[in-house]
Structures are given as structure tokens and as C-alpha cells.
Scaffold this motif. Sequence first.
Motif, PDB file in Angstrom:
ATOM      1  N   LEU A  64       0.739  -1.079   0.030  1.00 31.43           N
ATOM      2  CA  LEU A  64      -0.070   0.142  -0.058  1.00 31.43           C
ATOM      3  C   LEU A  64       0.837   1.384   0.064  1.00 31.43           C
ATOM      4  CD1 LEU A  64      -2.494  -1.201   2.823  1.00 31.43           C
ATOM      5  CD2 LEU A  64      -3.087  -1.079   0.270  1.00 31.43           C
ATOM      6  N   PRO A  65       0.501   2.169  -0.584  1.00 31.13           N
ATOM      7  CA  PRO A  65       1.157   3.517  -0.598  1.00 31.13           C
ATOM      8  C   PRO A  65       1.029   4.183   0.898  1.00 31.13           C
ATOM      9  CG  PRO A  65      -1.114   4.041  -1.548  1.00 31.13           C
ATOM     10  CD  PRO A  65      -0.942   2.348  -1.548  1.00 31.13           C
ATOM     11  N   ARG A  66       2.153   4.846   1.414  1.00 32.21           N
ATOM     12  CA  ARG A  66       2.287   5.299   2.679  1.00 32.21           C
ATOM     13  C   ARG A  66       1.495   6.529   2.733  1.00 32.21           C
ATOM     14  NH1 ARG A  66       7.811   6.751   6.213  1.00 32.21           N
ATOM     15  NH2 ARG A  66       6.841   6.485   8.240  1.00 32.21           N
ATOM     16  N   ARG A  67       1.466   7.324   1.632  1.00 35.15           N
ATOM     17  CA  ARG A  67       0.458   8.462   1.743  1.00 35.15           C
ATOM     18  C   ARG A  67      -0.248   8.499   0.536  1.00 35.15           C
ATOM     19  NH1 ARG A  67       1.424   8.165   6.332  1.00 35.15           N
ATOM     20  NH2 ARG A  67       2.164   9.716   7.822  1.00 35.15           N
ATOM     21  N   GLU A  68      -1.547   8.962   0.262  1.00 35.74           N
ATOM     22  CA  GLU A  68      -2.133   9.418  -0.820  1.00 35.74           C
ATOM     23  C   GLU A  68      -2.827  10.735  -0.486  1.00 35.74           C
ATOM     24  OE1 GLU A  68      -4.533   6.544  -3.172  1.00 35.74           O
ATOM     25  OE2 GLU A  68      -6.198   7.689  -2.881  1.00 35.74           O
ATOM     26  N   VAL A  69      -2.516  11.654  -1.339  1.00 32.58           N
ATOM     27  CA  VAL A  69      -2.969  12.946  -1.291  1.00 32.58           C
ATOM     28  C   VAL A  69      -3.751  13.520  -2.406  1.00 32.58           C
ATOM     29  CG1 VAL A  69      -1.055  13.466   0.422  1.00 32.58           C
ATOM     30  CG2 VAL A  69      -0.950  14.210  -1.903  1.00 32.58           C
ATOM     31  N   SER A  70      -4.643  14.653  -2.036  1.00 32.16           N
ATOM     32  CA  SER A  70      -5.338  15.492  -3.147  1.00 32.16           C
ATOM     33  C   SER A  70      -4.564  16.662  -3.291  1.00 32.16           C
ATOM     34  CB  SER A  70      -6.886  15.383  -2.724  1.00 32.16           C
ATOM     35  OG  SER A  70      -7.500  14.236  -2.664  1.00 32.16           O
ATOM     36  N   VAL A  71      -4.309  16.767  -4.565  1.00 27.16           N
ATOM     37  CA  VAL A  71      -3.506  18.326  -4.716  1.00 27.16           C
ATOM     38  C   VAL A  71      -4.577  19.094  -5.221  1.00 27.16           C
ATOM     39  CG1 VAL A  71      -1.912  19.262  -6.357  1.00 27.16           C
ATOM     40  CG2 VAL A  71      -1.531  17.076  -5.824  1.00 27.16           C
ATOM     41  N   MET A  72      -4.683  20.295  -4.377  1.00 28.06           N
ATOM     42  CA  MET A  72      -5.510  21.289  -4.576  1.00 28.06           C
ATOM     43  C   MET A  72      -5.089  22.684  -4.975  1.00 28.06           C
ATOM     44  SD  MET A  72      -8.112  20.318  -1.377  1.00 28.06           S
ATOM     45  CE  MET A  72      -9.808  21.039  -2.446  1.00 28.06           C
ATOM     46  N   VAL A 261       3.681  -2.266   3.855  1.00 25.23           N
ATOM     47  CA  VAL A 261       2.969  -3.661   3.775  1.00 25.23           C
ATOM     48  C   VAL A 261       2.621  -3.984   5.312  1.00 25.23           C
ATOM     49  CG1 VAL A 261       3.354  -6.206   3.155  1.00 25.23           C
ATOM     50  CG2 VAL A 261       4.729  -4.428   1.882  1.00 25.23           C
ATOM     51  N   ARG A 262       1.417  -4.118   5.364  1.00 28.22           N
ATOM     52  CA  ARG A 262       0.573  -4.715   6.622  1.00 28.22           C
ATOM     53  C   ARG A 262       0.674  -6.025   6.856  1.00 28.22           C
ATOM     54  NH1 ARG A 262      -4.868  -2.064   9.255  1.00 28.22           N
ATOM     55  NH2 ARG A 262      -3.442  -0.159   8.707  1.00 28.22           N
ATOM     56  N   LEU A 263       1.501  -6.670   7.773  1.00 33.89           N
ATOM     57  CA  LEU A 263       1.638  -7.919   7.897  1.00 33.89           C
ATOM     58  C   LEU A 263       0.889  -8.549   9.323  1.00 33.89           C
ATOM     59  CD1 LEU A 263       5.362  -8.160   6.984  1.00 33.89           C
ATOM     60  CD2 LEU A 263       3.427  -8.642   5.473  1.00 33.89           C
ATOM     61  N   MET A 300       4.675  -1.686  15.194  1.00 30.73           N
ATOM     62  CA  MET A 300       3.713  -2.421  15.181  1.00 30.73           C
ATOM     63  C   MET A 300       2.326  -1.938  15.542  1.00 30.73           C
ATOM     64  SD  MET A 300       2.836  -5.530  15.820  1.00 30.73           S
ATOM     65  CE  MET A 300       4.344  -6.604  16.476  1.00 30.73           C
ATOM     66  N   LEU A 301       1.305  -1.942  14.908  1.00 34.53           N
ATOM     67  CA  LEU A 301      -0.130  -1.297  15.355  1.00 34.53           C
ATOM     68  C   LEU A 301      -0.611  -1.692  16.369  1.00 34.53           C
ATOM     69  CD1 LEU A 301      -1.908  -1.841  11.710  1.00 34.53           C
ATOM     70  CD2 LEU A 301      -0.418   0.184  12.633  1.00 34.53           C
ATOM     71  N   GLY A 302      -0.820  -0.709  17.341  1.00 32.13           N
ATOM     72  CA  GLY A 302      -1.430  -1.066  18.643  1.00 32.13           C
ATOM     73  C   GLY A 302      -2.713  -1.335  18.913  1.00 32.13           C
ATOM     74  N   GLU A 303      -3.204  -2.292  18.011  1.00 34.12           N
ATOM     75  CA  GLU A 303      -4.748  -2.773  18.093  1.00 34.12           C
ATOM     76  C   GLU A 303      -4.691  -3.995  17.763  1.00 34.12           C
ATOM     77  OE1 GLU A 303      -7.240  -0.310  15.960  1.00 34.12           O
ATOM     78  OE2 GLU A 303      -6.340  -0.895  13.927  1.00 34.12           O
ATOM     79  N   VAL A 304      -5.863  -4.771  17.951  1.00 34.05           N
ATOM     80  CA  VAL A 304      -6.107  -6.163  17.678  1.00 34.05           C
ATOM     81  C   VAL A 304      -7.255  -6.040  16.722  1.00 34.05           C
ATOM     82  CG1 VAL A 304      -6.487  -8.450  18.458  1.00 34.05           C
ATOM     83  CG2 VAL A 304      -4.903  -7.248  19.596  1.00 34.05           C
ATOM     84  N   ASP A 305      -7.119  -6.796  15.473  1.00 32.99           N
ATOM     85  CA  ASP A 305      -8.282  -7.087  14.477  1.00 32.99           C
ATOM     86  C   ASP A 305      -9.268  -7.674  15.322  1.00 32.99           C
ATOM     87  OD1 ASP A 305      -9.856  -8.331  12.112  1.00 32.99           O
ATOM     88  OD2 ASP A 305      -8.845  -6.321  11.589  1.00 32.99           O
ATOM     89  N   ALA A 306     -10.639  -7.172  15.245  1.00 31.15           N
ATOM     90  CA  ALA A 306     -11.777  -7.534  16.099  1.00 31.15           C
ATOM     91  C   ALA A 306     -11.985  -8.981  15.132  1.00 31.15           C
ATOM     92  CB  ALA A 306     -12.884  -6.920  16.040  1.00 31.15           C
ATOM     93  N   ALA A 307     -12.040  -8.943  13.813  1.00 29.19           N
ATOM     94  CA  ALA A 307     -12.344 -10.156  13.217  1.00 29.19           C
ATOM     95  C   ALA A 307     -11.430 -11.350  13.250  1.00 29.19           C
ATOM     96  CB  ALA A 307     -12.655  -9.657  11.659  1.00 29.19           C
ATOM     97  N   GLN A 311      -2.721  -9.038  15.242  1.00 31.07           N
ATOM     98  CA  GLN A 311      -2.008  -7.903  15.215  1.00 31.07           C
ATOM     99  C   GLN A 311      -0.957  -7.616  14.437  1.00 31.07           C
ATOM    100  OE1 GLN A 311      -0.817  -7.170  19.326  1.00 31.07           O
ATOM    101  NE2 GLN A 311      -0.396  -4.907  18.983  1.00 31.07           N
ATOM    102  N   SER A 312      -0.968  -6.341  13.722  1.00 32.62           N
ATOM    103  CA  SER A 312      -0.299  -6.359  12.399  1.00 32.62           C
ATOM    104  C   SER A 312       1.118  -5.770  12.575  1.00 32.62           C
ATOM    105  CB  SER A 312      -0.829  -5.543  11.186  1.00 32.62           C
ATOM    106  OG  SER A 312      -2.204  -6.286  10.963  1.00 32.62           O
TER     107      SER A 312
END
Length: 414
Positions: A64-72, A261-263, A300-307, A311-312
Amino acid sequence: MKLVLRIGLPLLVLIFGVGGAVWLVAHKKSIEPVPQKKIPPLIEVVEVTLNNHQPVIRSQGRVLPRREVSVMPRVGGEVVEVSAKLNEGFLVDAGEILVRIDEEDHRLKLRQAEADILSAKASMTSGLAQVANAQAQARQAEARLAAEQAEVEAANEEWRLLGKTGNPPALLSREPQIREARSAITAALALVDSATAGIESGKASLAAAEAAKERALLDLKRCIIRAPFDARVVRSTVDLASTVSPSGPVAVLQRIDFAEVRLPLSRRQMTLLGSISEAKKYPIHLTNGTQKWSAKFERMLGEVDAATHTQSVIALVENPYTSGNVTLEFGAFVSAEMHGEMLKNVTVIPELALQQNEEVYLLNDGKLTAKPVRIIERNQGEVFVTGLNAKEYVCVTQLDSFVSEMSVRIQKED
């Protein structure tokens, strides 16, 4: 005669049947059971050896891209130029011109601001001249007042020398001249104040005109929309002759200096991973078919996926589109391997030796007993486990059935 046959034949058959049965019962042979000798099953065993082992933790994830921005745009106007690269899938460099907006309105504002600056400066110059003139008039009036007061002193002295009593007449005391001089001083000071106020107003006008000029110059620069960073174009919303405003985007860009990459990791994998600070010391290896990339453990993401109850880990890949010959495109699905915490007293056994409920069969004095183990990882027909002791022997033969303390035979090597 027929009646005799009808009655006699069934009786003869019955008599012969009963007689045969009696004879068979009298002459039957008894079968003696022969005891069978039980033969213990033949098994193979391997000796347990203990070593240190650093587990390899495997996962999968999407790039995945780290950032996706709209140029205005920061200013509005008609689009007069659009880059040929401003189309989906193209890569653009930081600072590259994407869109150019018509500058004429902003050039007019710049010229107006410059004219206002000149006008304000002229007003300030005129005010300074007025102040100087008023101050000169005030000094002249003060000098005149001083001269008149000297004349009054002289007239009073002469009046006393003549031996006259009372106050001298107004004309002799030069009262009209003194009042006139004082009025001139007051008028000159008022003119100074007025001119000073005009100068302050000119300064304010100059500051406003200079700010308007800076704003016009800034708006002129903003008529050119550049790529803020090295990016991949996701989509564009403008073309030549389009009219844009500060409220609408002209393009959507993805940063290509990094990819993420989210693992996801299970609870068991998280245990094997161990210390996060230690895990960050090792690279993460990504593969997609025969293609390979190296990533680093960022966070490390500080949350556990509920489904999924996972943890990623976020793996970071530098310059996925420009780092080499192999491009790592956003959206690709990759496999990942990362190093876990170094473990002690780990045994490697064939996968055939692992039984249900994560147990193995140990040989002890010709008998088998079950012992639970902890699985670390599986790799190409082998299982890394803990919970065994050195010099123990593990059964590696598949058994049709198992009973604790069952006797077995060991297959000797040729």
C-alpha cells in the motif's frame, strides 16, 4: 394306495432327518483354541538434540502507498497548461509542473499593488514636507512671541521710569501681537499633528500595498501547481480550459518514496516475535513469485483486529518504484519472512513424529509414552519444538493405534 404314499413319504423324510441330526451331534469334533503370540509393533526413533534456534515468522500482506493526497490549487482561474504525465499510472518527480493556471488577473493585481505603493510613498513624502513646513512656522511664531515679550518687558520698564502708576495700555503692552504669535504657534503645532497623522496613514497604506504586492507575487507562483514529492498519479480531474477553484482537487497522488506492507501475526507468532526493539534489527524479506525485496520493520500497530484476532506489523519498503530493476507495485500481494526472538533448547523432529494434540511418543525401556511439546515452526517436513530433553528418543513411525506404556520393537539400522 395313494393315501398311503401321501402320509408315508413325509414320515420317512422326517425320520431320516431326525436320525441324521442325532448322528451329526454324536460324531461332532471339538476345536481347541490355539493361543496367539503378540508381536510388538516395529518402530524407528531419533535421538533428541537441543540447539538454539531463531524462528522465521511468515505472513502475507498487500503493498500500500504510505500516503495518498489530493492536490488542490491555492488560486482559481482557467487552466492553460496540463502536463502530459498527469494521467493515471505515470510517475512524476518532486517539483515537476503539473498544471498552469492563467496568470493575467494576478499580474493586474500585482501592478495595482505596485501603484498603491508609489501612491503611499508619495503621500508620506508630502506629509513629511508638511511637517517640516509646520515646524518651521512654529519656530518662527515662537521667535516672534519671544521678541514681543521682550518688547513688553522694555515698555513696562520705561513706564515705571516715567513714574507712572498702574498697568500700561494694551497697545503699549503689545497684547494683540502676543496673542497673534501664540495663535500662530498653536496653528503650526496643529498643522504638525495633522501632517504626522497623514504620515502614519501613509505608512499604513504602504504596508497594505506591500502586503497586496506580496500576495499578488505569491498568487503568481501558485498559478503553477507542482508535484509536492516523487509520486504516482492516481487520477486527474482537469484538462485544458478547465476552471479550477481552491475548493476542488486537480489530481490525486501517491507517494513513491516509501511503500507499506501490513503483515498480520497470530498470537503465537507475536510470542515468537519477542522484543519489538530486537525484531527491528533484522530486515524483512518480501517475495512475489521469483521477485524479492528487502523491507524494514517500522512499527507495530497498537490494536488487535476484531475479526481475525491478529495484530499487524508494518514493513516499510524504500523507493518501491525506483530502487532497482524490480518494481514493487502498489496493490501487489507479497509473502514475508521476519526473524523472531532467539530461542534455546529447541529440537528438530520429522513432521511424521508429531501426533495429535501437539504430542510426541517417547521410547523408554521398550515402551511408548506420550509427551506434549510446543511447536515453534514447520519447515519442509520438519518441525521445530520445545519441551523435550536431550538424549530422549522420539518415535518417528506412524502407528495404527497407541496405548500408553505399550511395548514396541526398535528397528535396527542396516
